[in-house]
Write a protein that holds these residues in place. Sequence first.
Motif, PDB file in Angstrom:
ATOM      1  N   THR A  62     -22.044 -10.662  -9.427  1.00 49.74           N
ATOM      2  CA  THR A  62     -21.511 -11.066  -8.126  1.00 49.74           C
ATOM      3  C   THR A  62     -20.734 -12.369  -8.226  1.00 49.74           C
ATOM      4  OG1 THR A  62     -23.302  -9.926  -6.990  1.00 49.74           O
ATOM      5  CG2 THR A  62     -22.123 -11.619  -5.742  1.00 49.74           C
ATOM      6  N   MET A  63     -21.296 -13.364  -8.900  1.00 54.72           N
ATOM      7  CA  MET A  63     -20.598 -14.648  -9.020  1.00 54.72           C
ATOM      8  C   MET A  63     -19.311 -14.503  -9.827  1.00 54.72           C
ATOM      9  SD  MET A  63     -21.949 -16.839  -7.058  1.00 54.72           S
ATOM     10  CE  MET A  63     -20.916 -18.194  -7.576  1.00 54.72           C
ATOM     11  N   GLN A  64     -19.322 -13.700 -10.871  1.00 58.29           N
ATOM     12  CA  GLN A  64     -18.091 -13.473 -11.622  1.00 58.29           C
ATOM     13  C   GLN A  64     -17.024 -12.852 -10.725  1.00 58.29           C
ATOM     14  OE1 GLN A  64     -19.362 -11.125 -15.022  1.00 58.29           O
ATOM     15  NE2 GLN A  64     -19.482 -12.941 -16.331  1.00 58.29           N
ATOM     16  N   ARG A  65     -17.419 -11.900  -9.918  1.00 59.40           N
ATOM     17  CA  ARG A  65     -16.464 -11.235  -9.022  1.00 59.40           C
ATOM     18  C   ARG A  65     -15.949 -12.194  -7.945  1.00 59.40           C
ATOM     19  NH1 ARG A  65     -16.721  -5.408  -9.220  1.00 59.40           N
ATOM     20  NH2 ARG A  65     -18.288  -4.765 -10.752  1.00 59.40           N
ATOM     21  N   ILE A  66     -16.841 -12.991  -7.385  1.00 57.36           N
ATOM     22  CA  ILE A  66     -16.421 -13.968  -6.379  1.00 57.36           C
ATOM     23  C   ILE A  66     -15.439 -14.960  -6.981  1.00 57.36           C
ATOM     24  CG2 ILE A  66     -17.214 -15.959  -5.001  1.00 57.36           C
ATOM     25  CD1 ILE A  66     -19.779 -14.329  -4.411  1.00 57.36           C
ATOM     26  N   ASN A  67     -15.727 -15.435  -8.188  1.00 52.07           N
ATOM     27  CA  ASN A  67     -14.881 -16.441  -8.818  1.00 52.07           C
ATOM     28  C   ASN A  67     -13.486 -15.925  -9.138  1.00 52.07           C
ATOM     29  OD1 ASN A  67     -16.890 -18.368  -8.637  1.00 52.07           O
ATOM     30  ND2 ASN A  67     -17.738 -17.870 -10.639  1.00 52.07           N
ATOM     31  N   VAL A  68     -13.345 -14.625  -9.333  1.00 50.88           N
ATOM     32  CA  VAL A  68     -12.022 -14.034  -9.542  1.00 50.88           C
ATOM     33  C   VAL A  68     -11.333 -13.818  -8.196  1.00 50.88           C
ATOM     34  CG1 VAL A  68     -10.815 -11.943 -10.304  1.00 50.88           C
ATOM     35  CG2 VAL A  68     -12.594 -12.949 -11.750  1.00 50.88           C
ATOM     36  N   THR A  69     -12.068 -13.266  -7.262  1.00 52.21           N
ATOM     37  CA  THR A  69     -11.500 -12.891  -5.965  1.00 52.21           C
ATOM     38  C   THR A  69     -11.087 -14.090  -5.126  1.00 52.21           C
ATOM     39  OG1 THR A  69     -12.915 -10.940  -5.964  1.00 52.21           O
ATOM     40  CG2 THR A  69     -11.939 -11.554  -3.860  1.00 52.21           C
ATOM     41  N   ILE A  70     -11.812 -15.178  -5.228  1.00 48.54           N
ATOM     42  CA  ILE A  70     -11.558 -16.316  -4.345  1.00 48.54           C
ATOM     43  C   ILE A  70     -10.237 -17.023  -4.647  1.00 48.54           C
ATOM     44  CG2 ILE A  70     -12.742 -18.167  -5.624  1.00 48.54           C
ATOM     45  CD1 ILE A  70     -13.950 -18.887  -2.783  1.00 48.54           C
ATOM     46  N   VAL A  71      -9.743 -16.887  -5.858  1.00 46.42           N
ATOM     47  CA  VAL A  71      -8.477 -17.534  -6.201  1.00 46.42           C
ATOM     48  C   VAL A  71      -7.341 -16.632  -5.697  1.00 46.42           C
ATOM     49  CG1 VAL A  71      -7.042 -18.505  -8.022  1.00 46.42           C
ATOM     50  CG2 VAL A  71      -9.537 -18.627  -8.204  1.00 46.42           C
ATOM     51  N   ASN A  72      -6.996 -16.850  -4.427  1.00 43.77           N
ATOM     52  CA  ASN A  72      -5.947 -16.072  -3.780  1.00 43.77           C
ATOM     53  C   ASN A  72      -5.121 -17.018  -2.913  1.00 43.77           C
ATOM     54  OD1 ASN A  72      -7.035 -16.156  -0.970  1.00 43.77           O
ATOM     55  ND2 ASN A  72      -8.710 -14.999  -1.878  1.00 43.77           N
ATOM     56  N   GLY A  73      -4.079 -16.491  -2.325  1.00 46.12           N
ATOM     57  CA  GLY A  73      -3.172 -17.320  -1.535  1.00 46.12           C
ATOM     58  C   GLY A  73      -3.817 -18.024  -0.363  1.00 46.12           C
ATOM     59  N   TRP A  74      -4.727 -17.346   0.332  1.00 43.71           N
ATOM     60  CA  TRP A  74      -5.386 -17.960   1.479  1.00 43.71           C
ATOM     61  C   TRP A  74      -6.266 -19.134   1.059  1.00 43.71           C
ATOM     62  CZ3 TRP A  74      -3.244 -17.183   5.840  1.00 43.71           C
ATOM     63  CH2 TRP A  74      -2.623 -15.978   6.120  1.00 43.71           C
ATOM     64  N   PHE A  75      -7.019 -18.927  -0.020  1.00 46.03           N
ATOM     65  CA  PHE A  75      -7.859 -20.016  -0.518  1.00 46.03           C
ATOM     66  C   PHE A  75      -6.994 -21.192  -0.971  1.00 46.03           C
ATOM     67  CE2 PHE A  75      -9.721 -22.296  -4.102  1.00 46.03           C
ATOM     68  CZ  PHE A  75     -10.886 -22.777  -3.526  1.00 46.03           C
ATOM     69  N   MET A  76      -5.954 -20.898  -1.742  1.00 44.08           N
ATOM     70  CA  MET A  76      -5.114 -21.970  -2.273  1.00 44.08           C
ATOM     71  C   MET A  76      -4.372 -22.713  -1.168  1.00 44.08           C
ATOM     72  SD  MET A  76      -6.043 -21.966  -5.316  1.00 44.08           S
ATOM     73  CE  MET A  76      -4.967 -23.133  -6.101  1.00 44.08           C
ATOM     74  N   LEU A  77      -3.989 -21.996  -0.110  1.00 37.44           N
ATOM     75  CA  LEU A  77      -3.338 -22.647   1.022  1.00 37.44           C
ATOM     76  C   LEU A  77      -4.244 -23.723   1.617  1.00 37.44           C
ATOM     77  CD1 LEU A  77      -0.929 -22.748   3.020  1.00 37.44           C
ATOM     78  CD2 LEU A  77      -2.168 -21.060   4.389  1.00 37.44           C
ATOM     79  N   GLY A  78      -5.505 -23.391   1.811  1.00 35.90           N
ATOM     80  CA  GLY A  78      -6.441 -24.381   2.342  1.00 35.90           C
ATOM     81  C   GLY A  78      -6.796 -25.448   1.328  1.00 35.90           C
ATOM     82  N   PHE A  79      -7.127 -25.016   0.115  1.00 35.61           N
ATOM     83  CA  PHE A  79      -7.598 -25.932  -0.917  1.00 35.61           C
ATOM     84  C   PHE A  79      -6.547 -26.973  -1.287  1.00 35.61           C
ATOM     85  CE2 PHE A  79      -8.787 -26.815  -5.441  1.00 35.61           C
ATOM     86  CZ  PHE A  79     -10.031 -27.371  -5.199  1.00 35.61           C
ATOM     87  N   LEU A  80      -5.296 -26.546  -1.437  1.00 37.62           N
ATOM     88  CA  LEU A  80      -4.223 -27.479  -1.784  1.00 37.62           C
ATOM     89  C   LEU A  80      -3.494 -28.019  -0.554  1.00 37.62           C
ATOM     90  CD1 LEU A  80      -2.727 -25.598  -4.860  1.00 37.62           C
ATOM     91  CD2 LEU A  80      -4.349 -27.514  -4.864  1.00 37.62           C
ATOM     92  N   GLY A  81      -3.496 -27.245   0.516  1.00 32.54           N
ATOM     93  CA  GLY A  81      -2.813 -27.689   1.729  1.00 32.54           C
ATOM     94  C   GLY A  81      -3.482 -28.878   2.391  1.00 32.54           C
TER      95      GLY A  81
END
Length: 166
Positions: free
Chosen positions: A45-64
């Motif tokens: 589960t954690m491996q899957r979350i760690n791959v899935t979470i790196v997406n445009g929506w996450f990066m928009l918030g994380f870097l924005g």
Amino acid sequence: MRLAQHVSLIAATITTGLMAGLFAAFAYAVMPALKAAEDRTFVDTMQRINVTIVNGWFMLGFLGAPVSATLSALLAWHGDGRPALPWIIGGLALYLAMFLITIAINVPLNDKLAAAGDPGHIADLAAVRVHFESRWVTWNIVRALCSTAAFGCLTWALIIFGRTTD
């Protein structure tokens, strides 16, 4: 200038709040639920979350969040938002602490978990989990607290900025 200041501060507050909510949800819901899972389920589960979470929506918030907070601070410094500036800087500093924790601790732990390979082929899943779970959870709580405090600072900065423009 005032509109840009207001928009950048709103953007910083919203994106910081989204990140605070994400890390808090992991702290009070996701990780406690996974604690009861078997080792293979946890690692998978954690491996899957760690791959899935790196997406445009996450990066928009994380870097924005840091970009918009920095812009907001610069505009406050040069505009009429100076009364809100200490709170903007405080929010940015707390967010950057969370950012550094993520980059220096949580991401390397995620990378080590990924490097362990397919959970179906890991000989000692319990050892992989032990080297990951406790440290990751502890530092996730710290980054949840940092980002929540950053959100509070930026929310207060919005209130102060609103009062100065009335």
